[in-house]
Design a protein around this motif. Structure first.
Motif, PDB file in Angstrom:
ATOM      1  N   TRP A  16      -2.593  -1.394  -3.137  1.00  0.00           N
ATOM      2  CA  TRP A  16      -3.564  -0.334  -2.709  1.00  0.00           C
ATOM      3  C   TRP A  16      -3.008   1.203  -2.749  1.00  0.00           C
ATOM      4  O   TRP A  16      -1.940   1.244  -2.159  1.00  0.00           O
ATOM      5  CB  TRP A  16      -4.140  -0.590  -1.473  1.00  0.00           C
ATOM      6  CG  TRP A  16      -5.009  -1.594  -1.145  1.00  0.00           C
ATOM      7  CD1 TRP A  16      -4.800  -2.824  -1.768  1.00  0.00           C
ATOM      8  CD2 TRP A  16      -5.984  -1.582  -0.414  1.00  0.00           C
ATOM      9  NE1 TRP A  16      -5.949  -3.775  -1.596  1.00  0.00           N
ATOM     10  CE2 TRP A  16      -6.670  -3.095  -0.368  1.00  0.00           C
ATOM     11  CE3 TRP A  16      -6.864  -0.959   0.462  1.00  0.00           C
ATOM     12  CZ2 TRP A  16      -7.856  -3.317  -0.018  1.00  0.00           C
ATOM     13  CZ3 TRP A  16      -8.136  -1.214   1.109  1.00  0.00           C
ATOM     14  CH2 TRP A  16      -8.569  -2.677   0.753  1.00  0.00           C
ATOM     15  N   VAL A  61      -3.855   5.096  -1.649  1.00  0.00           N
ATOM     16  CA  VAL A  61      -4.884   5.975  -0.765  1.00  0.00           C
ATOM     17  C   VAL A  61      -4.242   7.365  -0.812  1.00  0.00           C
ATOM     18  O   VAL A  61      -3.197   7.321  -0.837  1.00  0.00           O
ATOM     19  CB  VAL A  61      -4.698   5.491   0.722  1.00  0.00           C
ATOM     20  CG1 VAL A  61      -5.462   6.137   1.732  1.00  0.00           C
ATOM     21  CG2 VAL A  61      -5.098   4.038   1.028  1.00  0.00           C
ATOM     22  N   MET A 119       0.687  -1.342   0.221  1.00  0.00           N
ATOM     23  CA  MET A 119       0.118  -0.077   0.191  1.00  0.00           C
ATOM     24  C   MET A 119       0.848   1.264  -0.223  1.00  0.00           C
ATOM     25  O   MET A 119       1.839   1.160   0.591  1.00  0.00           O
ATOM     26  CB  MET A 119      -0.949   0.174   1.313  1.00  0.00           C
ATOM     27  CG  MET A 119      -1.837   1.488   1.230  1.00  0.00           C
ATOM     28  SD  MET A 119      -2.792   1.473   2.846  1.00  0.00           S
ATOM     29  CE  MET A 119      -3.787   0.089   2.767  1.00  0.00           C
ATOM     30  N   SER A 156      -0.512  12.356   1.058  1.00  0.00           N
ATOM     31  CA  SER A 156      -1.345  13.575   1.487  1.00  0.00           C
ATOM     32  C   SER A 156      -1.165  14.443   0.298  1.00  0.00           C
ATOM     33  O   SER A 156      -0.317  15.153   0.087  1.00  0.00           O
ATOM     34  CB  SER A 156      -0.709  14.036   2.846  1.00  0.00           C
ATOM     35  OG  SER A 156      -1.118  15.070   3.263  1.00  0.00           O
ATOM     36  N   ALA A 213       0.348   5.727   0.344  1.00  0.00           N
ATOM     37  CA  ALA A 213      -0.536   6.586   0.562  1.00  0.00           C
ATOM     38  C   ALA A 213       0.010   8.132   0.410  1.00  0.00           C
ATOM     39  O   ALA A 213       1.159   8.313   0.478  1.00  0.00           O
ATOM     40  CB  ALA A 213      -1.232   6.579   1.984  1.00  0.00           C
TER      41      ALA A 213
END
Length: 90
Positions: free
Chosen positions: A68, A70, A40, A44, A42
């Motif tokens: 994944w 995010v 995963m 911001s 991610a």
């Protein structure tokens, strides 16, 4: 936070990478995606980095189709449809 939950941290390694915009997309991708790929990733997201992070997400998905991605941050709050429409497709 994931690090506060013993069940989640049992088999999980969490790392934070802050590239601060000093590297090109290619340099960031090579640095982040060399070696073992994460399951995963991610981001911001803010207005100024949404396209760069979208491109990195697309690169990640090409390298790890089951991974994944995010997106969080102020840019995507209450803007899911708009953000998804603008994101590069991998």
């Amino acid at each position: 936070m994931i690090l506060d939950d013993p069940e989640l941290t049992a088999g999980t390694t969490v790392g934070i990478a802050n590239f601060r915009g000093k590297l090109t997309h290619g340099e960031t991708a090579r640095k982040r995606f060399s070696g073992e790929l994460p399951d995963m990733i991610a981001f911001s997201v803010l207005d100024w980095n949404v396209r760069a992070f979208g491109a990195l997400a697309a690169t990640f998905k090409r390298l790890n189709p089951d991974g994944w991605v995010v997106f969080g941050g102020t840019h995507v709050s209450h803007q899911a449809e708009r953000g998804a429409a603008r994101a590069p497709r991998g």
